[in-house]
Design a protein around this motif. Sequence first.
Motif, mmCIF file in Angstrom:
data_model
loop_
_atom_site.group_PDB
_atom_site.id
_atom_site.type_symbol
_atom_site.label_atom_id
_atom_site.label_comp_id
_atom_site.label_asym_id
_atom_site.label_seq_id
_atom_site.Cartn_x
_atom_site.Cartn_y
_atom_site.Cartn_z
ATOM 1 N N ASP A 1 0.859 -1.190 0.000
ATOM 2 C CA ASP A 1 0.000 0.000 0.000
ATOM 3 C C ASP A 1 0.895 1.239 0.000
ATOM 4 N N ASN A 2 0.356 2.316 -0.551
ATOM 5 C CA ASN A 2 1.172 3.514 -0.758
ATOM 6 C C ASN A 2 0.395 4.751 -0.330
ATOM 7 N N GLY A 3 0.009 4.797 0.907
ATOM 8 C CA GLY A 3 -0.716 5.973 1.371
ATOM 9 C C GLY A 3 -2.004 5.594 2.064
ATOM 10 N N ILE A 4 -2.937 6.493 1.958
ATOM 11 C CA ILE A 4 -4.174 6.371 2.724
ATOM 12 C C ILE A 4 -5.298 5.878 1.835
ATOM 13 N N ALA A 5 -5.857 4.739 2.195
ATOM 14 C CA ALA A 5 -7.005 4.197 1.472
ATOM 15 C C ALA A 5 -8.230 5.047 1.776
ATOM 16 N N SER A 6 -9.118 5.130 0.805
ATOM 17 C CA SER A 6 -10.361 5.861 1.024
ATOM 18 C C SER A 6 -11.518 5.002 0.559
ATOM 19 N N GLY A 7 -12.710 5.394 0.944
ATOM 20 C CA GLY A 7 -13.892 4.649 0.550
ATOM 21 C C GLY A 7 -14.726 4.281 1.754
ATOM 22 N N SER A 8 -15.474 3.196 1.599
ATOM 23 C CA SER A 8 -16.355 2.787 2.690
ATOM 24 C C SER A 8 -16.496 1.276 2.732
ATOM 25 N N VAL A 9 -16.720 0.781 3.928
ATOM 26 C CA VAL A 9 -17.062 -0.615 4.172
ATOM 27 C C VAL A 9 -18.201 -0.578 5.170
ATOM 28 N N ASN A 10 -19.338 -1.172 4.790
ATOM 29 C CA ASN A 10 -20.455 -1.189 5.733
ATOM 30 C C ASN A 10 -21.125 -2.545 5.730
ATOM 31 N N SER A 11 -21.871 -2.798 6.788
ATOM 32 C CA SER A 11 -22.497 -4.094 6.981
ATOM 33 C C SER A 11 -23.908 -3.911 7.514
ATOM 34 N N SER A 12 -24.824 -4.705 6.973
ATOM 35 C CA SER A 12 -26.177 -4.739 7.518
ATOM 36 C C SER A 12 -26.755 -6.125 7.256
#
Length: 139
Positions: A76-87
């Motif tokens: 990895d090369n820095g800061i990951a972005s995005g989302s992880v959600n669960s329902s």
Amino acid sequence: MEDDYTEVRKSWWDRNWKWFVPTGCLSLVVLFGLFIAALFFGVTTMLKESDSYKSAMNEAQHNAIVLEKLGSPIEDNGIASGSVNSSNSIEHCNLQIPIRGSKSRGTLFVSGTKNGTWKYDEMSLYVEDTKEQIDLLKK
């Protein structure tokens, strides 16, 4: 002859407000900055600890196309972005993971759903040097 003048001692606030106000304001700014940093660190740690992030990185590290374009090892090369959600025990992810190898850098785009096992709608690599977008789901 005695003076009728009696010295009135100033209150703590009257004596100390000139240093207390700036120090108090600076303390609030520093605390707010620490809160934002902790929130940011917590979110990025949660992304990196997610199954989808680990699975995507594992796929990228063992994918022949990624290894050919970026070189080995893939990190990895820095800061990951995005989302992880669960329902209701169903997880969804939408991630952008900056990665690098020995030859080049890129961004891994991952979108998928987990209902038992991960099913990816998108897993693609954008290579910075060549401006290529490579679909990693095509076999």
